[in-house]
Design a protein around this motif. Structure first.
Motif, PDB file in Angstrom:
ATOM      1  N   GLU A  79      -1.475  14.031 -79.883  1.00  0.00           N
ATOM      2  CA  GLU A  79      -0.559  13.970 -79.770  1.00  0.00           C
ATOM      3  C   GLU A  79      -0.356  15.490 -80.271  1.00  0.00           C
ATOM      4  OE1 GLU A  79       0.403  10.487 -82.052  1.00  0.00           O
ATOM      5  OE2 GLU A  79      -0.961  11.301 -80.234  1.00  0.00           O
ATOM      6  N   TRP A 115       8.402  13.357 -67.399  1.00  0.00           N
ATOM      7  CA  TRP A 115       7.026  12.302 -68.103  1.00  0.00           C
ATOM      8  C   TRP A 115       7.297  11.544 -69.247  1.00  0.00           C
ATOM      9  CZ3 TRP A 115       0.912  12.949 -67.202  1.00  0.00           C
ATOM     10  CH2 TRP A 115       0.885  13.525 -66.185  1.00  0.00           C
ATOM     11  N   CYS A 116       7.798  12.602 -70.286  1.00  0.00           N
ATOM     12  CA  CYS A 116       8.550  12.147 -71.234  1.00  0.00           C
ATOM     13  C   CYS A 116       8.707  10.020 -71.353  1.00  0.00           C
ATOM     14  CB  CYS A 116       9.075  12.383 -72.518  1.00  0.00           C
ATOM     15  SG  CYS A 116       8.431  13.225 -73.900  1.00  0.00           S
ATOM     16  N   THR A 118       7.956   7.832 -68.800  1.00  0.00           N
ATOM     17  CA  THR A 118       7.696   7.128 -69.047  1.00  0.00           C
ATOM     18  C   THR A 118       5.808   6.708 -69.038  1.00  0.00           C
ATOM     19  OG1 THR A 118       6.240   8.216 -66.607  1.00  0.00           O
ATOM     20  CG2 THR A 118       8.422   6.553 -65.950  1.00  0.00           C
ATOM     21  N   ARG A 119       5.999   7.503 -70.028  1.00  0.00           N
ATOM     22  CA  ARG A 119       4.242   8.058 -71.088  1.00  0.00           C
ATOM     23  C   ARG A 119       4.293   8.276 -72.241  1.00  0.00           C
ATOM     24  NH1 ARG A 119       3.874  10.271 -65.997  1.00  0.00           N
ATOM     25  NH2 ARG A 119       2.089   9.567 -64.484  1.00  0.00           N
ATOM     26  N   SER A 120       3.483   7.455 -72.894  1.00  0.00           N
ATOM     27  CA  SER A 120       3.801   8.149 -74.446  1.00  0.00           C
ATOM     28  C   SER A 120       3.258   9.525 -74.666  1.00  0.00           C
ATOM     29  CB  SER A 120       3.183   7.172 -75.250  1.00  0.00           C
ATOM     30  OG  SER A 120       1.126   7.589 -75.272  1.00  0.00           O
ATOM     31  N   LYS A 122       1.294  10.788 -76.729  1.00  0.00           N
ATOM     32  CA  LYS A 122      -0.390  10.698 -76.934  1.00  0.00           C
ATOM     33  C   LYS A 122      -1.223  10.223 -75.442  1.00  0.00           C
ATOM     34  CE  LYS A 122      -4.435   8.183 -78.661  1.00  0.00           C
ATOM     35  NZ  LYS A 122      -4.941   6.849 -78.931  1.00  0.00           N
ATOM     36  N   GLU A 123      -0.945   9.970 -74.563  1.00  0.00           N
ATOM     37  CA  GLU A 123      -0.909   9.706 -73.553  1.00  0.00           C
ATOM     38  C   GLU A 123      -0.642  10.665 -71.909  1.00  0.00           C
ATOM     39  OE1 GLU A 123       0.118   5.042 -71.923  1.00  0.00           O
ATOM     40  OE2 GLU A 123       1.217   6.446 -71.257  1.00  0.00           O
ATOM     41  N   ILE A 124       0.309  11.536 -72.565  1.00  0.00           N
ATOM     42  CA  ILE A 124       0.716  12.291 -72.201  1.00  0.00           C
ATOM     43  C   ILE A 124      -0.345  13.820 -72.583  1.00  0.00           C
ATOM     44  CG2 ILE A 124       2.764  14.346 -71.844  1.00  0.00           C
ATOM     45  CD1 ILE A 124       4.517  13.114 -71.388  1.00  0.00           C
ATOM     46  N   GLU A 126      -3.330  13.748 -73.626  1.00  0.00           N
ATOM     47  CA  GLU A 126      -4.424  13.032 -73.073  1.00  0.00           C
ATOM     48  C   GLU A 126      -4.700  13.718 -71.450  1.00  0.00           C
ATOM     49  OE1 GLU A 126      -4.890   9.117 -73.821  1.00  0.00           O
ATOM     50  OE2 GLU A 126      -5.975   9.080 -75.723  1.00  0.00           O
ATOM     51  N   ILE A 127      -3.862  12.983 -70.465  1.00  0.00           N
ATOM     52  CA  ILE A 127      -3.621  13.981 -69.871  1.00  0.00           C
ATOM     53  C   ILE A 127      -3.449  15.525 -69.311  1.00  0.00           C
ATOM     54  CG2 ILE A 127      -2.559  14.230 -67.339  1.00  0.00           C
ATOM     55  CD1 ILE A 127      -1.377  10.581 -67.834  1.00  0.00           C
TER      56      ILE A 127
END
Length: 163
Positions: A79, A115-116, A118-120, A122-124, A126-127
């Motif tokens: 992140e 995006w924030c 629905t996602r962490s 870190k997930e964002i 990575e995507i």
């Protein structure tokens, strides 16, 4: 590491989530740009870019990346790379769709805010790394500017071929 990353973006959380370029980052990029202009005035180089400030940003990012490699800080949390990714996505959006940098930041800010929800982070991150800032710029434009669903359906894939 976090202090270095904050050079590129400062993230402010609250009712009105926003992303702003930090003063330090702007000052460094401006100094690089001023140096490039001075070298051009001295006849040492010729700047032919329509967006010469992007050259200064690219030089700054390249220098920071090399410096971080030398420090062997390759194990930072994923992140922590979001500021860099958002900056690259913003530059890509501005260049690809001929949008001024202020509007590009607004679009990226709006998309990232979605995006924030629905996602962490870190997930964002990575995507973004997987998809690349170029692809994420297209997705942001599709979603925010064209007001289309961010589901990468066939309409999106057809439109993307034209970009």
């Amino acid at each position: 590491m976090l202090k270095i990353v904050s050079l590129s973006w400062s993230v402010v959380w609250g009712a009105n989530f926003m992303i702003e370029m930090s003063v330090e980052y702007k000052n460094i990029v401006e100094k690089i740009f001023d140096t490039l202009k001075a070298l051009e005035a001295q006849g040492e180089l010729v700047i032919t870019s329509t967006v010469p400030q992007s050259i200064a940003r690219t030089i700054f990012h390249a220098a920071i990346e090399d410096w971080l490699k030398e420090l062997d800080v390759g194990h930072e949390p994923m992140e922590c790379t979001m500021p860099y990714l958002l900056d690259q996505t913003c530059s890509e959006l501005s260049h690809r769709f001929a949008i001024d940098s202020v509007r590009a930041r607004e679009i990226i800010n709006a998309y990232y805010s979605q995006w924030c929800k629905t996602r962490s982070i870190k997930e964002i991150a990575e995507i973004y790394w997987h998809e690349t800032p170029s692809e994420m710029a297209k997705r942001a434009y599709w979603s925010v500017v064209m007001k289309k669903p961010d589901n990468r359906n066939l309409d999106y894939l057809e439109w993307r071929k034209q970009c």
